[in-house]
Design an enzyme around this catalytic site. Structure first.
Site, PDB file in Angstrom:
ATOM      1  N   ARG A  50       0.825  -1.223   0.000  1.00  0.00           N
ATOM      2  CA  ARG A  50       0.000   0.000   0.000  1.00  0.00           C
ATOM      3  C   ARG A  50       0.861   1.275   0.000  1.00  0.00           C
ATOM      4  O   ARG A  50       0.511   2.273   0.618  1.00  0.00           O
ATOM      5  CB  ARG A  50      -0.959   0.027   1.198  1.00  0.00           C
ATOM      6  CG  ARG A  50      -1.962  -1.101   1.248  1.00  0.00           C
ATOM      7  CD  ARG A  50      -2.945  -1.039   0.101  1.00  0.00           C
ATOM      8  NE  ARG A  50      -4.037  -1.975   0.287  1.00  0.00           N
ATOM      9  CZ  ARG A  50      -4.016  -3.253  -0.090  1.00  0.00           C
ATOM     10  NH1 ARG A  50      -2.946  -3.744  -0.714  1.00  0.00           N
ATOM     11  NH2 ARG A  50      -5.058  -4.035   0.121  1.00  0.00           N
ATOM     12  N   SER A  75     -10.560  -0.591   3.297  1.00  0.00           N
ATOM     13  CA  SER A  75      -9.813  -0.722   4.557  1.00  0.00           C
ATOM     14  C   SER A  75      -9.330   0.657   4.994  1.00  0.00           C
ATOM     15  O   SER A  75      -8.666   1.348   4.219  1.00  0.00           O
ATOM     16  CB  SER A  75      -8.581  -1.613   4.374  1.00  0.00           C
ATOM     17  OG  SER A  75      -8.945  -2.879   3.919  1.00  0.00           O
ATOM     18  N   GLU A 112      -4.558   3.778   6.105  1.00  0.00           N
ATOM     19  CA  GLU A 112      -4.300   3.566   4.676  1.00  0.00           C
ATOM     20  C   GLU A 112      -4.899   4.705   3.858  1.00  0.00           C
ATOM     21  O   GLU A 112      -4.348   5.154   2.859  1.00  0.00           O
ATOM     22  CB  GLU A 112      -4.917   2.229   4.232  1.00  0.00           C
ATOM     23  CG  GLU A 112      -4.689   1.940   2.761  1.00  0.00           C
ATOM     24  CD  GLU A 112      -5.643   0.916   2.173  1.00  0.00           C
ATOM     25  OE1 GLU A 112      -5.508  -0.266   2.491  1.00  0.00           O
ATOM     26  OE2 GLU A 112      -6.517   1.308   1.377  1.00  0.00           O
TER      27      GLU A 112
HETATM   28  P1  FAD Z   1      -8.712   8.890  -5.050  1.00  0.00           P
HETATM   29  O1  FAD Z   1      -9.375   8.518  -3.759  1.00  0.00           O
HETATM   30  O2  FAD Z   1      -9.368   9.845  -5.941  1.00  0.00           O
HETATM   31  O3  FAD Z   1      -7.247   9.421  -4.715  1.00  0.00           O
HETATM   32  C1  FAD Z   1      -6.402   8.721  -3.808  1.00  0.00           C
HETATM   33  C2  FAD Z   1      -5.103   9.528  -3.655  1.00  0.00           C
HETATM   34  O4  FAD Z   1      -4.386   9.534  -4.886  1.00  0.00           O
HETATM   35  C3  FAD Z   1      -5.348  11.001  -3.331  1.00  0.00           C
HETATM   36  O5  FAD Z   1      -4.302  11.427  -2.509  1.00  0.00           O
HETATM   37  C4  FAD Z   1      -5.299  11.697  -4.677  1.00  0.00           C
HETATM   38  O6  FAD Z   1      -4.905  13.043  -4.581  1.00  0.00           O
HETATM   39  C5  FAD Z   1      -4.265  10.869  -5.413  1.00  0.00           C
HETATM   40  N1  FAD Z   1      -4.487  10.742  -6.848  1.00  0.00           N
HETATM   41  C6  FAD Z   1      -5.594  10.259  -7.486  1.00  0.00           C
HETATM   42  N2  FAD Z   1      -5.386  10.210  -8.812  1.00  0.00           N
HETATM   43  C7  FAD Z   1      -4.125  10.668  -9.033  1.00  0.00           C
HETATM   44  C8  FAD Z   1      -3.333  10.863 -10.203  1.00  0.00           C
HETATM   45  N3  FAD Z   1      -3.765  10.566 -11.423  1.00  0.00           N
HETATM   46  N4  FAD Z   1      -2.077  11.362 -10.046  1.00  0.00           N
HETATM   47  C9  FAD Z   1      -1.609  11.667  -8.817  1.00  0.00           C
HETATM   48  N5  FAD Z   1      -2.305  11.516  -7.684  1.00  0.00           N
HETATM   49  C10 FAD Z   1      -3.557  11.014  -7.787  1.00  0.00           C
HETATM   50  N6  FAD Z   1      -7.601  -0.602  -2.308  1.00  0.00           N
HETATM   51  C11 FAD Z   1      -6.791  -1.686  -2.446  1.00  0.00           C
HETATM   52  O7  FAD Z   1      -5.581  -1.548  -2.625  1.00  0.00           O
HETATM   53  N7  FAD Z   1      -7.303  -2.948  -2.406  1.00  0.00           N
HETATM   54  C12 FAD Z   1      -8.604  -3.197  -2.226  1.00  0.00           C
HETATM   55  O8  FAD Z   1      -9.022  -4.354  -2.195  1.00  0.00           O
HETATM   56  C13 FAD Z   1      -9.484  -2.075  -2.069  1.00  0.00           C
HETATM   57  N8  FAD Z   1     -10.809  -2.265  -1.844  1.00  0.00           N
HETATM   58  C14 FAD Z   1     -11.639  -1.190  -1.704  1.00  0.00           C
HETATM   59  C15 FAD Z   1     -13.005  -1.417  -1.508  1.00  0.00           C
HETATM   60  C16 FAD Z   1     -13.886  -0.351  -1.362  1.00  0.00           C
HETATM   61  C17 FAD Z   1     -15.363  -0.617  -1.159  1.00  0.00           C
HETATM   62  C18 FAD Z   1     -13.389   0.980  -1.450  1.00  0.00           C
HETATM   63  C19 FAD Z   1     -14.331   2.144  -1.351  1.00  0.00           C
HETATM   64  C20 FAD Z   1     -12.029   1.218  -1.628  1.00  0.00           C
HETATM   65  C21 FAD Z   1     -11.138   0.130  -1.755  1.00  0.00           C
HETATM   66  N9  FAD Z   1      -9.750   0.312  -1.940  1.00  0.00           N
HETATM   67  C22 FAD Z   1      -8.930  -0.778  -2.111  1.00  0.00           C
HETATM   68  C23 FAD Z   1      -9.179   1.677  -1.985  1.00  0.00           C
HETATM   69  C24 FAD Z   1      -9.278   2.353  -3.372  1.00  0.00           C
HETATM   70  O9  FAD Z   1     -10.152   1.648  -4.199  1.00  0.00           O
HETATM   71  C25 FAD Z   1      -7.930   2.452  -4.059  1.00  0.00           C
HETATM   72  O10 FAD Z   1      -6.974   3.091  -3.251  1.00  0.00           O
HETATM   73  C26 FAD Z   1      -8.004   3.191  -5.399  1.00  0.00           C
HETATM   74  O11 FAD Z   1      -6.789   3.049  -6.101  1.00  0.00           O
HETATM   75  C27 FAD Z   1      -8.329   4.669  -5.228  1.00  0.00           C
HETATM   76  O12 FAD Z   1      -8.567   5.215  -6.516  1.00  0.00           O
HETATM   77  P2  FAD Z   1      -9.288   6.610  -6.689  1.00  0.00           P
HETATM   78  O13 FAD Z   1      -9.200   6.963  -8.128  1.00  0.00           O
HETATM   79  O14 FAD Z   1     -10.639   6.554  -6.103  1.00  0.00           O
HETATM   80  O15 FAD Z   1      -8.329   7.539  -5.829  1.00  0.00           O
HETATM   81  N1  EPU Z   2     -10.957 -10.367  10.405  1.00  0.00           N
HETATM   82  C1  EPU Z   2     -11.640 -10.415  11.605  1.00  0.00           C
HETATM   83  N2  EPU Z   2     -12.651  -9.505  11.806  1.00  0.00           N
HETATM   84  C2  EPU Z   2     -13.007  -8.596  10.893  1.00  0.00           C
HETATM   85  C3  EPU Z   2     -12.311  -8.553   9.666  1.00  0.00           C
HETATM   86  C4  EPU Z   2     -11.283  -9.446   9.446  1.00  0.00           C
HETATM   87  O1  EPU Z   2     -11.331 -11.229  12.461  1.00  0.00           O
HETATM   88  O2  EPU Z   2     -13.938  -7.829  11.159  1.00  0.00           O
HETATM   89  C5  EPU Z   2      -9.876 -11.333  10.173  1.00  0.00           C
HETATM   90  C6  EPU Z   2     -10.406 -12.658   9.628  1.00  0.00           C
HETATM   91  O3  EPU Z   2      -9.690 -13.693  10.261  1.00  0.00           O
HETATM   92  C7  EPU Z   2     -10.022 -12.634   8.181  1.00  0.00           C
HETATM   93  C8  EPU Z   2      -8.745 -11.780   8.195  1.00  0.00           C
HETATM   94  O4  EPU Z   2      -8.975 -10.831   9.236  1.00  0.00           O
HETATM   95  O5  EPU Z   2      -9.749 -13.911   7.706  1.00  0.00           O
HETATM   96  C9  EPU Z   2      -8.474 -11.065   6.884  1.00  0.00           C
HETATM   97  O6  EPU Z   2      -9.660 -10.369   6.470  1.00  0.00           O
HETATM   98  P1  EPU Z   2      -9.978 -10.084   4.928  1.00  0.00           P
HETATM   99  O7  EPU Z   2      -9.728 -11.330   4.135  1.00  0.00           O
HETATM  100  O8  EPU Z   2     -11.298  -9.442   4.846  1.00  0.00           O
HETATM  101  O9  EPU Z   2      -8.831  -9.107   4.491  1.00  0.00           O
HETATM  102  P2  EPU Z   2      -8.245  -7.808   5.199  1.00  0.00           P
HETATM  103  O10 EPU Z   2      -6.881  -8.127   5.720  1.00  0.00           O
HETATM  104  O11 EPU Z   2      -9.205  -7.231   6.152  1.00  0.00           O
HETATM  105  C10 EPU Z   2      -7.011  -7.013   3.042  1.00  0.00           C
HETATM  106  C11 EPU Z   2      -6.850  -5.729   2.314  1.00  0.00           C
HETATM  107  C12 EPU Z   2      -8.056  -5.483   1.415  1.00  0.00           C
HETATM  108  C13 EPU Z   2      -8.118  -6.611   0.405  1.00  0.00           C
HETATM  109  C14 EPU Z   2      -8.248  -7.946   1.147  1.00  0.00           C
HETATM  110  C15 EPU Z   2      -8.135  -9.124   0.208  1.00  0.00           C
HETATM  111  C16 EPU Z   2      -5.464  -4.271   3.656  1.00  0.00           C
HETATM  112  C17 EPU Z   2      -5.400  -3.089   4.535  1.00  0.00           C
HETATM  113  N3  EPU Z   2      -6.673  -4.636   3.244  1.00  0.00           N
HETATM  114  O12 EPU Z   2      -8.119  -6.854   3.912  1.00  0.00           O
HETATM  115  O13 EPU Z   2      -7.871  -4.257   0.732  1.00  0.00           O
HETATM  116  O14 EPU Z   2      -9.219  -6.449  -0.465  1.00  0.00           O
HETATM  117  O15 EPU Z   2      -7.175  -8.071   2.104  1.00  0.00           O
HETATM  118  O16 EPU Z   2      -6.823  -9.236  -0.255  1.00  0.00           O
HETATM  119  O17 EPU Z   2      -4.421  -4.835   3.308  1.00  0.00           O
HETATM  120  C18 EPU Z   2      -8.251  -1.904   0.889  1.00  0.00           C
HETATM  121  O18 EPU Z   2      -7.016  -1.776   0.839  1.00  0.00           O
HETATM  122  O19 EPU Z   2      -9.034  -0.930   0.937  1.00  0.00           O
HETATM  123  C19 EPU Z   2      -8.819  -3.247   0.890  1.00  0.00           C
HETATM  124  C20 EPU Z   2     -10.124  -3.492   0.982  1.00  0.00           C
END
Ligand code: FAD
Ligand code: EPU
Length: 332
Positions: A158, A232, A328
């Site tokens: 991240r 997250s 994050e």
């Molecule tokens: P924004 O929120 O618009 O911007 C994020 C940051 O980047 C800001 O600081 C902004 O200024 C900057 N920025 C944006 N675009 C540019 C650009 N072109 N050039 C320079 N700076 C820029 N993330 C994960 O890694 N894994 C996941 O599984 C994951 N699951 C998610 C699930 C949900 C339901 C949600 C809501 C979010 C999740 N995220 C996850 C976080 C998010 O999706 C990612 O971080 C994504 O890349 C953000 O993209 P955005 O365009 O919305 O960025």
């Molecule tokens: N868990 C709990 N309680 C909770 C949530 C999770 O006990 O309320 C424990 C469970 O044991 C579960 C483990 O945590 O098995 C891991 O949970 P999960 O698989 O949901 O993944 P996570 O670690 O919570 C991370 C990333 C996600 C990504 C998933 C799948 C980070 C910060 N988050 O979540 O990314 O989608 O793994 O790879 O690394 C994001 O970055 O926004 C994001 C959603």
């Protein structure tokens, strides 16, 4: 190149926080960007990894650079360049349709292509660094475009150079991915294997993995269209192996995965849940009932209320487990 004044950012961030940008516009190419932007301009993609805690007394620009094209190919790889304003999942869908492998585990992550390298998005055993080739980015101060290779980006969990050393300095314009003509399936995540079994998938395919990932995500993560959130809120913290063993003696159910250099990555969701926060709600700010790592806005929470809740959560995890959490989400 129209600039509007006093615009609510509520529709432009998935937390649904209602703050005002004094000026707001969009750009579709680097020429427009260079005319509009200056150091300090806030660049917005899908707003899915951002928490606004105050009004923005300056310019906010939405990145709307579009286009997906094959840059070149060789026997093993297709090099695909995508505009930073493309929707990430749209890019993934196009890769799936055309049989380009490598991003299927990253299905359904909200946001734009351009923000994906910012925090090296990752899910289910894959990060974008695994398929990254290069990107071009505009330096707001020098008004010049630079190319960044994989090494230049200093990707980590991240993390990237754009989130650290070069924070706020560059605007990512496009990203070139190196996708595989022959897939290498990543099914090491237990949840994916279980889901594929449930779906009775006999032969692995990138489409099957994408579907499995989509099912898992939809079952756990709140849809921002229904409940405001940014995924997250915290990173999963890494502790030394000895610290993990100490913790496990006291809490045998603790969830951790070994990572490089004798560390263990802890599931922050588990730590937060043990502190009693899962399902907690105060006003419209809360901790999601199915995934404790996700903070939510039930409607009218302010960014400050969500931030204060995150602070309390960090303090209680520190007090109970002696483990520091790091946010994050980008706090503005
Ligand atoms: P924004 O929120 O618009 O911007 C994020 C940051 O980047 C800001 O600081 C902004 O200024 C900057 N920025 C944006 N675009 C540019 C650009 N072109 N050039 C320079 N700076 C820029 N993330 C994960 O890694 N894994 C996941 O599984 C994951 N699951 C998610 C699930 C949900 C339901 C949600 C809501 C979010 C999740 N995220 C996850 C976080 C998010 O999706 C990612 O971080 C994504 O890349 C953000 O993209 P955005 O365009 O919305 O960025
Ligand atoms: N868990 C709990 N309680 C909770 C949530 C999770 O006990 O309320 C424990 C469970 O044991 C579960 C483990 O945590 O098995 C891991 O949970 P999960 O698989 O949901 O993944 P996570 O670690 O919570 C991370 C990333 C996600 C990504 C998933 C799948 C980070 C910060 N988050 O979540 O990314 O989608 O793994 O790879 O690394 C994001 O970055 O926004 C994001 C959603």
């Amino acid at each position: 190149m129209h600039i509007s004044e006093n615009v609510s950012l509520k529709p432009y961030n998935t937390f649904g926080i209602d703050v005002i940008a004094r000026r707001m516009g969009a750009f579709t190419n680097v020429e427009d960007l260079s005319v509009l932007a200056s150091p300090g301009t806030l660049i917005l993609g899908g707003g899915s990894n951002i928490l606004f805690t105050h009004d923005i007394d300056g310019l906010v620009l939405r990145n709307e650079i579009r286009g997906i094209e094959v840059a070149r190919e060789d026997e093993a790889y297709i090099y695909v360049r995508a505009g930073a304003g493309e929707i990430w999942h749209g890019f993934v869908q196009q890769a799936l349709d055309r049989g380009w492998a490598g991003v299927e585990n990253l299905s359904l992550i909200p946001g734009s292509v351009g923000a994906a390298p910012m925090q090296n998005i990752g899910a289910y055993g894959v990060e974008i660094k695994d398929v990254f080739h290069e990107l071009s980015a505009y330096h707001l101060d020098e008004k010049k475009v630079y190319t960044f290779s994989l090494d230049d980006c200093e990707f980590g969990y991240r993390e990237s150079i754009f989130k650290r050393r070069y924070k706020g300095q560059f605007v990512i314009l496009d990203v070139t991915f190196r996708l595989n003509k022959r897939p290498h399936f990543h099914t090491e995540y237990g949840a994916i294997r279980e889901e594929l079994e449930k779906m009775q998938v006999r032969e692995l395919s990138i489409q099957g993995i994408s579907q499995a990932v989509i099912h898992i995500r939809q079952s756990k993560l709140p849809d921002p269209a229904q409940i405001g959130n940014a995924g997250s809120f915290f990173k999963n913290p890494t502790v030394p192996r000895e610290k993990f063993e100490e913790l496990r003696e006291q809490w045998p159910g603790i969830v951790g995965y070994p990572v490089a250099d004798s560390g263990v990555k802890l599931a922050a969701g588990w730590l937060i849940e043990q502190c009693g926060w899962k399902g907690f709600r105060r006003g419209d700010a809360g901790c999601h009932a199915r995934q404790a790592l996700v903070l939510v806005n039930y409607g009218h929470a302010s960014g400050r209320e969500i931030f204060d809740l995150s602070e309390e959560i960090m303090q209680s995890v520190q007090a109970k487990f002696g483990v520091g959490l790091e946010r994050e989400v980008n706090i503005i």
